[in-house]
Scaffold this motif. Structure first.
Motif, mmCIF file in Angstrom:
data_model
loop_
_atom_site.group_PDB
_atom_site.id
_atom_site.type_symbol
_atom_site.label_atom_id
_atom_site.label_comp_id
_atom_site.label_asym_id
_atom_site.label_seq_id
_atom_site.Cartn_x
_atom_site.Cartn_y
_atom_site.Cartn_z
ATOM 1 N N GLY A 64 9.890 -9.949 36.445
ATOM 2 C CA GLY A 64 9.498 -8.488 36.255
ATOM 3 C C GLY A 64 9.512 -7.629 37.410
ATOM 4 O O GLY A 64 9.470 -6.613 37.688
ATOM 5 N N THR A 65 10.070 -8.473 38.635
ATOM 6 C CA THR A 65 10.317 -7.952 40.096
ATOM 7 C C THR A 65 11.043 -6.485 40.015
ATOM 8 O O THR A 65 10.255 -5.516 40.690
ATOM 9 N N PRO A 66 12.205 -6.514 39.436
ATOM 10 C CA PRO A 66 12.835 -5.052 39.925
ATOM 11 C C PRO A 66 12.076 -3.864 39.109
ATOM 12 O O PRO A 66 12.051 -2.847 39.534
ATOM 13 N N ALA A 67 11.688 -4.279 37.705
ATOM 14 C CA ALA A 67 11.111 -3.187 36.889
ATOM 15 C C ALA A 67 9.678 -2.857 37.554
ATOM 16 O O ALA A 67 9.381 -1.778 37.379
ATOM 17 N N ALA A 68 9.067 -3.783 38.179
ATOM 18 C CA ALA A 68 7.713 -3.541 38.784
ATOM 19 C C ALA A 68 8.019 -2.673 39.888
ATOM 20 O O ALA A 68 7.239 -1.441 40.018
ATOM 21 N N GLY A 69 9.101 -2.858 40.623
ATOM 22 C CA GLY A 69 9.222 -2.097 41.804
ATOM 23 C C GLY A 69 9.718 -0.773 41.320
ATOM 24 O O GLY A 69 9.286 0.270 41.815
ATOM 25 N N PHE A 70 10.788 -0.723 40.396
ATOM 26 C CA PHE A 70 11.231 0.595 40.069
ATOM 27 C C PHE A 70 9.979 1.455 39.421
ATOM 28 O O PHE A 70 9.989 2.655 39.748
ATOM 29 N N THR A 71 9.256 1.068 38.458
ATOM 30 C CA THR A 71 8.292 1.876 37.621
ATOM 31 C C THR A 71 7.255 1.941 38.796
ATOM 32 O O THR A 71 6.637 3.172 38.718
ATOM 33 N N PHE A 72 6.752 1.202 39.572
ATOM 34 C CA PHE A 72 5.598 1.351 40.570
ATOM 35 C C PHE A 72 5.981 2.543 41.566
ATOM 36 O O PHE A 72 5.389 3.280 41.769
ATOM 37 N N ALA A 73 7.329 2.468 42.220
ATOM 38 C CA ALA A 73 7.682 3.509 42.999
ATOM 39 C C ALA A 73 7.532 4.583 42.500
ATOM 40 O O ALA A 73 7.238 5.802 42.974
ATOM 41 N N HIS A 74 8.145 4.846 41.213
ATOM 42 C CA HIS A 74 8.004 6.177 40.477
ATOM 43 C C HIS A 74 6.609 6.758 40.264
ATOM 44 O O HIS A 74 6.479 7.747 40.504
ATOM 45 N N THR A 75 5.619 5.777 39.997
ATOM 46 C CA THR A 75 4.460 6.072 39.851
ATOM 47 C C THR A 75 3.644 6.715 41.038
ATOM 48 O O THR A 75 3.064 7.463 41.468
ATOM 49 N N ILE A 76 4.153 6.046 42.372
ATOM 50 C CA ILE A 76 3.540 6.189 43.671
ATOM 51 C C ILE A 76 4.168 7.552 44.086
ATOM 52 O O ILE A 76 3.452 8.681 44.585
ATOM 53 N N ALA A 77 5.558 7.712 43.757
ATOM 54 C CA ALA A 77 5.997 9.067 44.355
ATOM 55 C C ALA A 77 5.754 10.281 43.493
ATOM 56 O O ALA A 77 5.824 11.349 44.121
ATOM 57 N N ASN A 78 5.661 10.165 42.312
ATOM 58 C CA ASN A 78 5.327 11.227 41.402
ATOM 59 C C ASN A 78 3.877 11.558 40.943
ATOM 60 O O ASN A 78 3.343 12.345 40.318
#
Lengths: 405, 1005, 119
Positions: A360-374
């Motif tokens: 899940g590493t890439p998707a975790a990073g992808f979605t978590f980054a979105h959550t943090i940024a927005n």
């Protein structure tokens, strides 16, 4: 003579001193922390950020997992998350300009009972409609994909078939971490090792910074990516997570000429094994029953694992266990992760991936980054919010999804 | 002895190389074997390595990645170069790769091949026996060197149960490398005033007379776990091969003090010992390290201690002109022995600037040239097969940097004494703390792990005197701590002191660029050099763990036994530091030495992988051709095909028999738990969603249990046997879990309730008799029972005595909707009663049926199977079972139904699904979609509204039927939905889940 | 393989026991009086201490009795075992194994390896 692995780049990352403040601080320099930083910098333009790592980069579960990547999960929410992850995996070697030995050699999930067969069929059918490549194989077809599996009746639980996801596979875990780290470093992200967070500072319900053994750092966004230690860290922020930490062991053999062309997982006989690029057999054992932060477990778990391996793969009888090790997995009650905002503004939780964290590493990073940024979840991780434990809308990968790894 | 023809490309020295003196071989037994197809002869006691060196071959397989010539490095478990594949030697044996030639004893006819770092797995079936043994001891001693032997003697004489394990074939540890005779100039290695070998023999013989000491050679302790739990591998391959093989048949295990019944051991290849010890003494010794200079990997560069072992134990001179590169005093022991054996030593090159007392003494005695303050900086490999032919020696400055090009010395062997690394692995596996000791250049235990002792060389104490003293004291104290006292006797040996070592981590000159040091090898097996370490550090890596991963140093079969400390030394040097402790060691992990998978699997394969549970009636099922299904560890009859029948035909036949006449099924596997106590009814009311307090004695009731989360967890019928006594049945797979569940809730939440639980699954056999003629059958076998509908009501049960005098409990329970009974008898009578039912039913053509028909018939009635139709996400309401959910009392799970998600009206509901065409049987696990949904997964997920959980060809309706969970399904009855099947869409009608006899008319017959 | 001192049977291998998670989490007296959030806390939230932890075990393959224990989740050492229903003892005093020789450094030792969990 054997082939060497591809050479690593001459330079990977700087070792900077922490600054006084950052736009965001990611706690945990494992795969998820690095991927989160990568997508924050690349997709959201946040480069004034730091990754704080207590020990050495990617030395936790990222260094200890069995590197299996697949997306053939049962539930829609899981399939969507892991399929996104797999699609990202498919583009990352080029994107990160690093050959981290991503190998789409397929994953076989074996069925040994009628109930296994039903669950497998259900999952394959759901996968097909969710756009996840997956097919049901009868025992002969299983043998074609992986000739060293014993499909005979002499097994206590004969192979009744299996599901196969051709796009699934493995990657070299350390190299993945270094690939992300190098790009993060290039984009200006500060990777700070040997930097232990000792406190999370709040004013009211807002995060304002972290305390570390290398000084205080001011920030309005703190993201937790510390699989294994999530509860301990959350406690510093005064919140509680529905997580339990358990030891999970794995092992590796010496190098062999290639015999095992794919990845095989069996929930019922309990084995999951692949042969890595250098030639070693890599195997995961079961989760130890008790809570534990010791990064080690009981030897009986290893023995059970090897009995299962030799039962299914008689050719492994004279392979040798070279090394065993243990990690700490964050486990939730529904065996699904938490990628979520928390009750504290500016504090974000990414945890509970159990045994699924590496894939899940890439998707975790992808979605978590979105959550943090927005400060809002991405649609993919919206179902993985903490409130599901309150509403009862669990994503129960225990029940029908067969193998959890 | 005979010499083989020289293998092409291999080194071969002319002339016999066996010396007159050797302590560890039996010259009366010649053993023939082959390596790489070349025949050789050795003696009993030889390893492949010692016999090959005696034959003149020192080179082994080329290196893994670079293809460089390599040779035998060591004489033991730490070997990193000389790895062989040994072919199967006896019936049922297969070949095994990656075995160190230094550890494999030769046996008659052995065939081996050298490998180049990659093993080859044998596809043959390994049919040899591997055992798991379990033992509790007071004192475990690891290592039978002088320290371990002294510890064992002291512990054992106290009466403490003492186990001494050692990975070698003979006791003595480091003393096995000693000459075993007086050598001029050498250290005095006598113990208690007798030569060490005599002392060892007397000590081990003494064990044989002591009641509680066991010494087990060839047994490698490879894992140390919590609470002094240890695992060890005992290798009996040689004994097995010599007993069962075609060889001489005699066993040479003279040193084996084992007192087991040898008959029971025959046939076992390896054993994994599982040991729980009150106290542990680690006397694991130390391994020598190579020195890191240019071209330090050639054949003929060997650890000094190994040269000494081959010389003294095996009577083999590894070379005829041997230079020694020393960093400490141990090299002078070798020098004295070489001199005594008449071997030419052109020079001993010592890194230390001044001669130590020992150096002076031995050099004087032997007249050897001593080159101080210098080391070997490079080698030439112009000998056969790349064997070393010359060393270059240069002086070292204060910073241990080599100055200029010194002299060249012709040699055929270089013995390297780079210092010792104590074997701290078992200590480290328990996270025992370690410290770096600069004076001896070694990581040693800081303090022992609780309930353990470390003695001898593991602590960096290399003197015999200290080993014996510390060993004896630890053995005595360990026994004492475990409750056994005895007077302490310390074996005496001469005092010895060693001068400080001067370790060399990197032999470089001032102008050297580390990235160019590509032949300064650190890890031979992984072909990794100083240049690789430097490259990792240039990339930004500082942690020893990162560098290990970047370079793969210490990840080979030896797991860094000879390379780890040198790697840490190199990192430290490159960082410009001197304290290796500041860099730290990588983590120690089990196993200490590689262990075959087969040994760890033990006997757990095939039938014994997970022994099957079978009922008392099982032999009948087998005799009647049943196919079996695995359910929860049990073998259950699945269906009984008659000749020429396929599964579908058999199932239709069995199903029709039940619907039209009578069938019988072995239901003994259902879990059965007896529940007693005045509060049993109250307790059950908490566990089940419905009430049981008011259930009358003599009656049964179906119950459903849920998790606190509200999800269905198990079900079954519970009988009230007496006022304070119930008998619960559970699903076959859920029996153990449910028993634990009951105990947990009782003991941890409601201990005030008077209730106890006893599993009686194995005590009862249950024969289900179902079908319109079942009453006739029961009437025949239970003549004392009034089986009329009026006097034996549905869900009632009766105690009676069967025609044969067998006491029975007969219940009127039905899982098929038909008139049905269950006959419960003591397990002992199970088969007899089954046969009685068969006989009584013969006139009605009574038909045995299996789990498949049971599933089909219940599906026709819309009854769920927990685990098949439910998956841990289904509430009773979802399953359409509100009727069983009490509105009046609380029970486990009830609170969860009012949560937002669980309270939704449109959750997935259990419904019936009928393929509209009346012929297509849907697969179990088929997904369902709303009609008209575009099936374009490539464009994004296709919304699914449910899935099929059960699907059968119905014998009663003569058409396929299915059960499914569908979103809002109960409110969509009659709607046509679709199931994607193999590229097409099947129309399916949502119906009630009850397909057969919805009025329940057939229940009473 | 932990060694667990069953209060009824004595020390036995871990494989005879069933782990029961955090101790002292009582089933709510009236679940229906709880909010959804409070009920979720009971269902899904448990302490997850690093260090001494009060937990439950059942000797499921022996006497089938449940009991409480205090165990260090880092060293895995048991420091107390006590009956169900009894309050958590003061483990600082109850530690029976606080012997003179330390099990291992409680703090990561500089030379004891670099496998500390990520943070």
């Amino acid at each position: 003579m054997a082939d060497q692995l591809p050479e690593h780049p001459d330079f990977l990352w700087r070792n900077p001193e922490p600054k006084k403040s950052y736009e965001a601080v990611i706690i945990g320099g494992g795969g998820h922390g690095l991927a989160t930083a990568y997508y924050l910098a690349k997709d959201h333009g946040m480069t004034n950020i730091a990754i704080l790592e207590r020990g050495w980069l990617a030395g936790g579960n990222m260094a200890r997992n069995t590197t299996i990547i697949r997306s053939n999960y049962l539930w829609d929410e899981s399939a969507a998350m892991y399929e996104k992850s797999l699609k990202l995996w498919e583009q990352l070697p080029e994107e990160l300009d690093y050959d981290f030995l991503f190998s789409q050699r397929g994953v076989l999930n074996l069925a040994h009972t009628l109930q296994d067969v039903r669950e497998s069929q259900r999952r394959v059918n759901a996968n097909a409609l969710n756009g996840v490549d997956a097919e049901w194989l009868d025992p002969e077809q299983v043998k074609e994909v992986c000739p060293i599996i014993n499909i005979g009746d002499d097994l206590r639980y004969p192979v009744m078939g299996g599901t196969y996801q051709p796009r699934a596979g493995i990657a070299k875990h350390d190299h993945v971490a270094w690939a992300f780290a190098r790009k993060c470093d290039e984009m200006g992200v500060d990777i700070i090792q040997n930097c232990e967070v000792t406190g999370i500072e709040r004013i009211g319900d807002k995060v304002v910074g972290v305390e570390t053994n290398r000084g205080n750092i001011a920030t309005e966004k703190v993201a937790m990516c510390v699989a294994g230690d999530s509860s301990v860290l959350a406690d510093m922020a005064g919140i509680r997570l529905p997580i339990q930490s358990h030891p999970l062991q794995a092992l590796v053999s010496e190098l062999f000429e290639p015999v095992h062309p794919t990845v095989v997982m069996s929930n019922h006989v309990h084995v999951y094994v692949s042969q890595a690029h250098k030639g070693e057999l890599v195997m995961g054992a079961g989760v130890d029953s008790y809570n534990g932060y010791g990064q080690r477990g009981g030897f009986h778990v290893i023995e059970e694992q090897l009995a299962a391996a030799v039962e299914l793969f008689p050719i492994f009888a004279r392979a040798h266990v070279l090394r065993t090790w243990g990690g700490i997995v964050d486990v939730t009650l529904d065996a699904s992760p938490i990628v979520s905002k928390t009750e504290v503004a500016g504090l974000y939780a990414n945890c509970g991936w159990g045994t699924g964290g590496f894939k899940g590493t890439p998707a975790a990073g992808f979605t978590f980054a979105h959550t943090i940024a927005n400060d809002e979840p991405h649609p993919l991780n919206a179902p993985y919010a903490l409130d599901r434990f309150e509403t009862g809308h669990l994503i129960d990968e225990h029940g029908a999804a067969a193998v959890a790894h | 002895m005979t010499h083989s023809a020289r293998p092409s490309g291999s080194t071969h020295l002319s002339g016999p190389t066996r010396l007159d003196h050797a302590t560890g071989i039996d010259r009366s037994r010649h053993i023939s074997f082959s390596v790489d197809g070349q025949q050789h002869t050795g003696f009993a006691g030889d390893t492949i390595a010692s016999a090959l060196i005696a034959s003149g071959r020192i080179d082994c397989g080329a290196s893994t990645y670079l293809g460089r010539s390599r040779g035998i490095l060591s004489a033991g478990i730490e070997e990193s170069n000389a790895l062989v594949r040994v072919k199967g030697r006896i019936p049922g044996d297969v070949s095994e790769s990656m075995l160190p030639a230094t550890r494999v004893p030769i046996t008659e006819g052995l065939e081996a091949d050298y490998l180049s770092g990659l093993g080859i797995l044998d596809p043959g079936q390994d049919e040899l026996v591997y055992e798991h043994k379990h033992i509790h001891v007071d004192v475990l001693i690891v290592g039978a060197g002088p320290a371990g032997l002294a510890a064992a003697r002291e512990a054992g004489k106290s009466g403490a149960r003492t186990l001494l394990l050692d990975d070698r074939s003979a006791p003595g540890g480091s003393l096995l490398s000693s000459p075993g005779r007086s050598v001029e100039g050498a250290l005095d290695e006598s113990i208690d005033e007798v030569p060490a070998p005599e002392w060892i023999e007397a000590t081990v013989n003494g064990f044989a007379e002591a009641e509680e000491i066991t010494y087990r050679p060839n047994t490698t302790v490879f894992g140390s776990y919590d609470s002094n739990f240890f695992v060890a591998l005992e290798d009996r391959t040689r004994e097995l091969v010599e007993t069962e093989g075609t060889g001489s048949g005699a066993s040479a295990g003279s040193a084996d003090s084992d007192r087991d019944d040898t008959a029971s051991r025959a046939g076992t290849r390896q054993r994994v010992w599982h040991i729980r010890a009150k106290q542990v003494v680690l006397a694991t010794g130390a391994h020598e390290r190579p020195i890191v200079f240019a071209d330090n990997d050639r054949p003929g560069i060997m650890l000094a201690s190994a040269v000494r072992t081959y010389l003294n134990r095996f009577g083999v001179a590894a070379g005829q002109r041997i230079a020694i590169a020393a960093t400490n005093d141990s090299a002078y022991e070798l020098l004295a022995d070489l001199h005594a054996a008449g071997i030419d030593v052109p020079a001993i090159i010592d890194s230390r600037a001044t001669a130590s007392a020992m150096a002076e003494r031995v050099v004087d005695t032997t007249g050897t040239r001593l080159i101080l303050g210098s080391t070997v900086t490079g080698t030439a490999g112009e000998g056969p097969a790349g064997r070393i032919s010359r060393v270059t020696v240069a002086a070292l400055d204060e910073d241990a940097v080599a100055a200029g090009h010194g002299e060249d010395i012709d040699v055929d062997l270089l013995a390297v004494a780079g210092g010792f690394s104590p074997v701290i692995h078992l200590h480290g596996q328990r996270r025992g703390p370690i410290v770096w000791r600069a004076d001896i250049a070694a990581f040693v235990p800081k303090t022992p792990v609780r309930d353990q002792f470390t003695v001898g060389a593991i602590n960096g104490d290399y003197s015999l005197e200290a080993a014996l003293k510390d060993g004896a004291e630890a053995g005595n104290a360990a026994a004492n701590r475990s409750g056994f006292a005895a007077a302490l006797t310390v074996p005496k040996a001469a005092a010895m002191t060693f001068a400080p070592a001067r370790p060399l981590w990197l032999v470089t000159s001032a102008e050297d660029d580390h990235t160019a040091l590509t032949t300064h090898f650190i890890d031979f097996q992984r072909d990794q050099s100083v240049a690789d370490v430097q490259r990792a550090m240039n990339a930004g890596m500082r942690s020893v763990e990162h560098i290990k991963r970047y370079t793969s140093i210490s990840t080979g079969g030896d797991q860094g036994k000879t390379s780890a400390v040198n790697a840490i030394g190199a990192i430290t040097s490159i960082l410009g530091e001197t304290d290796l402790g500041s860099v730290g060691h990588t983590t120690f992990r089990a196993p200490f030495a590689p262990v075959p998978f087969a040994a760890l699997a033990g006997r757990r394969k095939g039938e014994l992988f997970d022994p099957a549970r079978i009922t008392a009636i099982h032999p009948w099922h087998v005799a009647h051709g049943a196919e079996f299904e695995d359910v929860g560890g049990w073998k259950r009859p699945w269906y009984y095909p008659r000749p020429g029948e396929d599964m579908e035909a058999a199932v239709l036949r069995e199903g029709k028999a039940v619907r039209e006449s009578v069938g019988f099924q072995d239901a003994s596997t259902l879990g059965k738990i007896e529940i007693r106590g005045t509060d049993a009814g109250e307790f059950l009311g908490q566990i089940y969603t419905n009430g049981f307090k008011k259930l009358g004695v003599g009656k049964g009731r179906y119950g459903l249990m849920c998790t606190p989360d509200g999800m269905i967890f198990d079900d079954g019928v519970t009988l009230r046997v007496a006022e304070d006594r119930y008998l619960m049945t559970t699903t076959t797979g859920g029996a153990a879990t449910v028993l634990e569940w009951l105990e947990e809730w009782h003991q941890t939440e409601w201990p005030h309730l008077d209730v106890v639980f006893t599993s009686v699954t194995e005590q009862w056999s249950t024969v289900a008799v179902a079908g319109p003629r079942s009453r006739d059958v029961i009437a025949k076998i239970a003549p004392n029972l009034d089986v009329s509908n009026e006097n034996f009501e549905f869900m009632g049960f009766r105690e009676t005595t069967l025609a044969g005098g067998i006491p029975a409990r007969i219940c009127r329970i039905s899982f098929s909707g038909e008139l049905a009974f269950e006959v419960n008898v003591e397990n002992y009578y199970g088969l007899a009663v089954w046969e009685a039912v068969a006989e009584a039913g013969a006139e009605f053509d009574i038909t045995p049926y299996g789990t498949e028909v049971m599933h089909v018939l219940r599906a026709e009635k819309g009854f769920i199977i927990v685990g098949q139709d439910t998956d841990g996400t289904v509430t009773p309401q979802d399953a359409g079972m509100e009727w069983i959910v009490s509105k009046f009392k609380d029970f486990i799970g009830k609170r969860s139904y009012s949560r937002i998600d669980t309270a939704r009206e449109d959750r997935k509901h259990l419904v019936g699904v009928l393929p509209v065409d009346g012929t297509t049987r849907l697969a179990e696990g088929a997904q369902l979609i709303t009609s008209g949904t575009p099936v374009t997964p490539e464009a994004g997920p296709v919304p699914m509204i449910g899935h099929v959980t059960s699907s059968y060809m119905s014998p009663s309706l003569d058409r396929p039927i299915g059960l499914a969970f569908v979103e809002n399904g109960r409110n969509r009855t009659g709607e046509i939905i679709q199931s994607p099947v193999a590229g097409s869409l099947v129309d399916v009608e949502i119906t009630s889940p009850v397909f057969y006899d919805p009025e329940g008319n057939r229940r009473d017959g | 393989m932990l060694l667990i001192d069953c209060p009824h049977c004595g020390p036995r291998d871990e494989t005879e026991f069933h782990y029961g998670g955090q101790a002292h989490v009582a089933y709510p007296a009236d679940p229906h009086a709880l909010s959804d959030r409070e009920w979720a806390e009971f269902l899904f939230y448990r302490d997850n201490d690093r260090g001494l932890y009060a937990e439950r075990w059942s000797h499921s393959l022996g006497c089938r009795k449940w009991f409480n224990a205090i165990r260090d989740t880092v060293t895995y050492d048991f420091t107390a075992i006590y009956p169900m229903g009894q309050a958590r003892p003061d483990t600082a005093e109850a530690a029976p194994q606080a012997s003179a020789i330390a099990e291992a450094d409680p703090q990561p030792h500089p030379t004891a390896g670099f496998e500390g969990a990520v943070r």
